[in-house]
Design an enzyme around this catalytic site. Structure first.
Site, mmCIF file in Angstrom:
data_model
loop_
_atom_site.group_PDB
_atom_site.id
_atom_site.type_symbol
_atom_site.label_atom_id
_atom_site.label_comp_id
_atom_site.label_asym_id
_atom_site.label_seq_id
_atom_site.Cartn_x
_atom_site.Cartn_y
_atom_site.Cartn_z
ATOM 1 N N VAL A 1 -2.239 2.711 -1.824
ATOM 2 C CA VAL A 1 -3.401 3.262 -1.315
ATOM 3 C C VAL A 1 -2.810 4.727 -0.461
ATOM 4 O O VAL A 1 -3.125 5.755 -0.960
ATOM 5 C CB VAL A 1 -3.856 2.546 0.116
ATOM 6 C CG1 VAL A 1 -5.012 3.299 0.736
ATOM 7 C CG2 VAL A 1 -4.430 1.133 -0.515
ATOM 8 N N ARG B 1 9.731 2.466 2.514
ATOM 9 C CA ARG B 1 10.892 1.823 2.908
ATOM 10 C C ARG B 1 12.166 2.355 1.887
ATOM 11 O O ARG B 1 13.169 2.395 2.264
ATOM 12 C CB ARG B 1 11.125 0.115 2.438
ATOM 13 C CG ARG B 1 10.384 -0.487 3.458
ATOM 14 C CD ARG B 1 9.919 -1.880 3.092
ATOM 15 N NE ARG B 1 9.250 -1.865 1.783
ATOM 16 C CZ ARG B 1 8.171 -2.824 1.563
ATOM 17 N NH1 ARG B 1 8.050 -3.719 2.530
ATOM 18 N NH2 ARG B 1 7.429 -2.804 0.527
ATOM 19 N N GLY C 1 -12.701 -1.860 0.358
ATOM 20 C CA GLY C 1 -12.204 -0.665 -0.577
ATOM 21 C C GLY C 1 -13.085 0.530 -0.361
ATOM 22 O O GLY C 1 -13.126 0.882 0.815
ATOM 23 N N GLY D 1 -2.569 -3.683 -8.424
ATOM 24 C CA GLY D 1 -2.341 -3.028 -7.149
ATOM 25 C C GLY D 1 -3.466 -3.613 -5.983
ATOM 26 O O GLY D 1 -3.951 -3.024 -5.085
ATOM 27 N N LYS E 1 -11.498 -9.119 7.481
ATOM 28 C CA LYS E 1 -12.708 -8.335 7.356
ATOM 29 C C LYS E 1 -13.946 -8.710 7.770
ATOM 30 O O LYS E 1 -14.862 -8.013 8.395
ATOM 31 C CB LYS E 1 -12.853 -7.762 5.973
ATOM 32 C CG LYS E 1 -11.632 -7.072 4.891
ATOM 33 C CD LYS E 1 -11.743 -7.179 3.386
ATOM 34 C CE LYS E 1 -10.586 -6.631 2.882
ATOM 35 N NZ LYS E 1 -10.431 -6.995 1.499
HETATM 36 P P1 NAP Z 1 1.797 -1.318 -0.802
HETATM 37 O O1 NAP Z 1 1.385 -0.800 -2.242
HETATM 38 O O2 NAP Z 1 2.877 -2.480 -0.625
HETATM 39 O O3 NAP Z 1 2.612 -0.060 -0.106
HETATM 40 C C1 NAP Z 1 2.977 -0.070 1.361
HETATM 41 C C2 NAP Z 1 3.906 0.990 1.394
HETATM 42 O O4 NAP Z 1 4.433 1.226 2.840
HETATM 43 C C3 NAP Z 1 4.801 1.335 0.652
HETATM 44 O O5 NAP Z 1 5.164 2.547 0.066
HETATM 45 C C4 NAP Z 1 6.100 0.703 1.459
HETATM 46 O O6 NAP Z 1 7.079 1.317 1.168
HETATM 47 C C5 NAP Z 1 5.491 1.165 2.826
HETATM 48 N N1 NAP Z 1 6.237 0.418 3.756
HETATM 49 C C6 NAP Z 1 6.103 -1.023 4.099
HETATM 50 N N2 NAP Z 1 6.902 -1.313 5.262
HETATM 51 C C7 NAP Z 1 7.253 0.046 5.617
HETATM 52 C C8 NAP Z 1 8.523 0.244 6.761
HETATM 53 N N3 NAP Z 1 8.661 -0.879 7.534
HETATM 54 N N4 NAP Z 1 8.781 1.410 6.774
HETATM 55 C C9 NAP Z 1 8.429 2.389 5.946
HETATM 56 N N5 NAP Z 1 7.598 2.163 5.174
HETATM 57 C C10 NAP Z 1 7.011 0.831 4.809
HETATM 58 O O7 NAP Z 1 0.517 -1.487 -0.115
HETATM 59 P P2 NAP Z 1 -1.058 -0.959 -0.405
HETATM 60 O O8 NAP Z 1 -1.757 -1.793 -1.259
HETATM 61 O O9 NAP Z 1 -0.978 0.469 -0.528
HETATM 62 O O10 NAP Z 1 -1.480 -1.363 1.088
HETATM 63 C C11 NAP Z 1 -1.315 -0.769 2.369
HETATM 64 C C12 NAP Z 1 -2.549 -1.145 3.174
HETATM 65 O O11 NAP Z 1 -3.533 -0.883 2.753
HETATM 66 C C13 NAP Z 1 -2.356 -2.551 3.579
HETATM 67 O O12 NAP Z 1 -2.859 -2.680 5.066
HETATM 68 C C14 NAP Z 1 -3.533 -3.203 2.791
HETATM 69 O O13 NAP Z 1 -4.270 -4.461 3.267
HETATM 70 C C15 NAP Z 1 -4.456 -2.251 2.954
HETATM 71 N N6 NAP Z 1 -5.389 -1.917 1.761
HETATM 72 C C16 NAP Z 1 -4.968 -2.145 0.461
HETATM 73 C C17 NAP Z 1 -5.938 -1.908 -0.604
HETATM 74 C C18 NAP Z 1 -5.699 -2.073 -1.906
HETATM 75 O O14 NAP Z 1 -6.364 -2.199 -3.021
HETATM 76 N N7 NAP Z 1 -4.142 -2.281 -2.206
HETATM 77 C C19 NAP Z 1 -7.213 -1.703 -0.095
HETATM 78 C C20 NAP Z 1 -7.695 -1.739 0.940
HETATM 79 C C21 NAP Z 1 -6.786 -1.812 2.182
HETATM 80 P P3 NAP Z 1 8.109 0.982 -0.370
HETATM 81 O O15 NAP Z 1 6.890 1.924 -1.316
HETATM 82 O O16 NAP Z 1 9.323 1.888 -0.484
HETATM 83 O O17 NAP Z 1 8.136 -0.284 -0.526
HETATM 84 N N1 HSE Z 2 -5.993 -7.131 -1.115
HETATM 85 C C1 HSE Z 2 -7.477 -6.720 -1.003
HETATM 86 C C2 HSE Z 2 -8.603 -7.397 -1.817
HETATM 87 C C3 HSE Z 2 -7.401 -5.096 -0.774
HETATM 88 O O1 HSE Z 2 -8.092 -7.756 -3.121
HETATM 89 O O2 HSE Z 2 -9.712 -7.132 -1.561
HETATM 90 C C4 HSE Z 2 -8.650 -4.675 -0.258
HETATM 91 O O3 HSE Z 2 -8.732 -4.718 0.994
#
Ligand code: NAP
Ligand code: HSE
Length: 436
Positions: free
Chosen positions: A14, A45, A134, A187, A205
């Site tokens: 995201v 990280r 989303g 993702g 949610k």
């Molecule tokens: P992701 O791809 O795992 O990205 C997480 C990011 O946070 C990575 O860049 C990671 O670093 C960084 N991170 C994690 N812990 C950290 C720390 N302690 N210090 C500094 N950086 C840190 O996750 P995502 O899918 O983007 O999701 C992020 C958020 O959005 C979550 O709350 C998720 O529930 C929400 N969300 C996701 C989606 C989706 O479709 N993916 C949709 C709606 C909401 P590294 O890259 O170096 O590991």
């Molecule tokens: N893991 C979540 C999903 C990301 O699949 O709906 C969006 O909130």
């Protein structure tokens, strides 16, 4: 045009998507917001990892506090996920008078009451459109578009990963674990995918949607939650024979006795629009007492779709930068001192229809014994399907659709049915919703 500096906490799916959307639509977004949004710093990280976005003009760090404490940054976007350090970083940003955008539904569901109070205390906005469904602007729809209504109920497919898995299993006969891996590669899945599979993400949610709809404080602990891991291809097939699709649904409903908040697999008549929402798509049906039933549909996960919601929050904040956050739309759509603590029904007190599948001995009188128990417990049967054993001596499968029944009555009846000598194993039970 005024430049507004943004700091990102997290640069994964995201976070990377947000940088990409801000860059791709820079001119359009500036014309809408009246500001030039510039991501100046971001934390991750591991800053040596390849990213899905261009990071040439972004100062990267592994220390998120550097981003939060940068005096030039006016808006913090938290996209790291999890409870800590996300919560402490957001509280620190709010205390410094910075607006915050987050996609972190776990954090809002579990700590939103405290975080919204901290935002109000510091006269800043904590925005969270991307946390639910989303790219669908469902927070805006309920909080603003439906503000004339007393919302009666809502039901939604609110986990993209789960819906993607169920669709691929049904359409391609794919194995559960293969599809989950695909969802992770795309993702869609949470860092811990059991949150998707066991319904915890959908429950986060749903908890937020219920508070937005009914004007009550967030109460995640009271959401009844069942995942999709126990759904078998057999049940998917039998449900279809009966004219239903199995979907993983979040339901919130006001009743005279209290509020229902539940997440579980559900049979939905196949002719209903929401039964045909497939893949990573999400949909939320909201029934208001003035507008009637409305439905919101779109991609429920993924980089660009979620970034669309994150950036929409950034634009909203830009429009409020010169005003007081007190005049912004309240976090849960109701004035914070007008939230009501409503009674929440335990699942045993919820009434729904049921799909039941029983493995039984293939002999005379078995069906009569089962239907007698159901009748004695006041449960009527809507439909019956009987499948002969595949080989001599094996069990027959009996599938029953019941009328609406109080869950505690059904539990009693099933205990009696499961104790019959002719019944083998536990009865599979899946709730049925007509959504009317
Ligand atoms: P992701 O791809 O795992 O990205 C997480 C990011 O946070 C990575 O860049 C990671 O670093 C960084 N991170 C994690 N812990 C950290 C720390 N302690 N210090 C500094 N950086 C840190 O996750 P995502 O899918 O983007 O999701 C992020 C958020 O959005 C979550 O709350 C998720 O529930 C929400 N969300 C996701 C989606 C989706 O479709 N993916 C949709 C709606 C909401 P590294 O890259 O170096 O590991
Ligand atoms: N893991 C979540 C999903 C990301 O699949 O709906 C969006 O909130």
């Amino acid at each position: 045009m005024k430049v507004v500096k943004v700091g990102l906490l997290g640069l994964g799916t995201v976070g990377g998507g947000t940088v990409n959307v801000l860059e791709r639509n820079f001119s359009e977004i500036s014309r809408r917001s009246g500001c030039e949004l510039v991501v100046s710093r971001a934390s991750a990280r591991d800053i040596s990892r390849a990213r899905i976005c261009n990071t040439d003009n972004i100062q990267l760090t592994t220390d998120s506090n550097e981003v939060v404490n940068d005096p030039d940054i006016q808006i913090i976007v938290e996209l790291m996920g999890g409870e800590e350090p996300a919560k402490s970083l957001i509280l620190s940003a709010l205390a410094q008078g910075k607006h915050v955008v987050t996609a972190n539904k776990a954090l809002i569901a579990l700590h939103g009451n405290e975080l919204f109070a901290a935002a109000a205390e510091n006269n800043v906005i904590l925005a969270y459109e991307a946390a639910i469904a989303g790219g669908i602007p469902i927070v805006k729809a309920i909080r603003e578009g439906l503000s004339a209504n007393r919302i009666e109920w809502l039901a939604g497919i609110i986990n993209g990963t789960g819906n993607f898995i169920l669709t691929e299993m049904r359409d391609k006969g794919s194995a559960f674990s293969d599809v989950l891996q695909q969802a992770q590669e795309l993702g869609y899945a949470e860092a811990d995918p059991t949150f998707d599979v066991e319904g915890i993400d959908a429950a986060h949610k749903l908890c937020i949607l219920a508070s937005l709809s009914f004007g009550m404080p967030l109460n995640f602990a009271r959401v009844y939650t069942e995942g999709i891991s126990k759904i078998t291809p057999l049940d998917v097939t039998y449900a279809e024979e009966l004219g239903y699709r199995i979907k993983h649904l979040g339901v919130a409903r006001r009743t005279e006795d209290g509020v229902e908040m539940r997440v579980h697999p559900t049979l939905i008549p196949e002719k209903r629009l929401i039964a045909n929402v497939d893949g990573v798509m999400n949909a939320v049906l909201v029934k208001g007492n003035a507008v009637g039933a409305t439905m919101y549909y779109g991609p429920g996960a993924g980089a660009d779709a979620t970034a669309s919601a994150v950036v929409a929050d950034l634009v909203d904040i830009c429009r409020q930068l010169d005003g007081s956050a007190a005049s912004a739309v309240p976090a849960l759509g109701f004035a914070s001192d007008k939230l009501e603590t409503l009674a929440i029904l335990p699942i045993e007190q919820v009434k729904t229809a049921f799909y039941l599948r029983l493995s039984v001995q293939d002999k005379a009188g078995v069906m009569a014994a089962m239907t007698t128990i159901l009748a004695n417990n006041g449960i009527s049967i809507e439909a019956v399907l009987q499948k002969e054993p595949k080989q001599q001596g094996a069990d027959a499968q009996v599938i029953l659709l019941t009328d609406c029944v109080l869950e505690s009555d059904l539990i009693l009846a099933l205990e009696q049915i499961e104790s019959l000598d002719s019944t083998n194993g536990a009865v599979t039970r899946i709730r049925v919703e007509s959504l009317q």
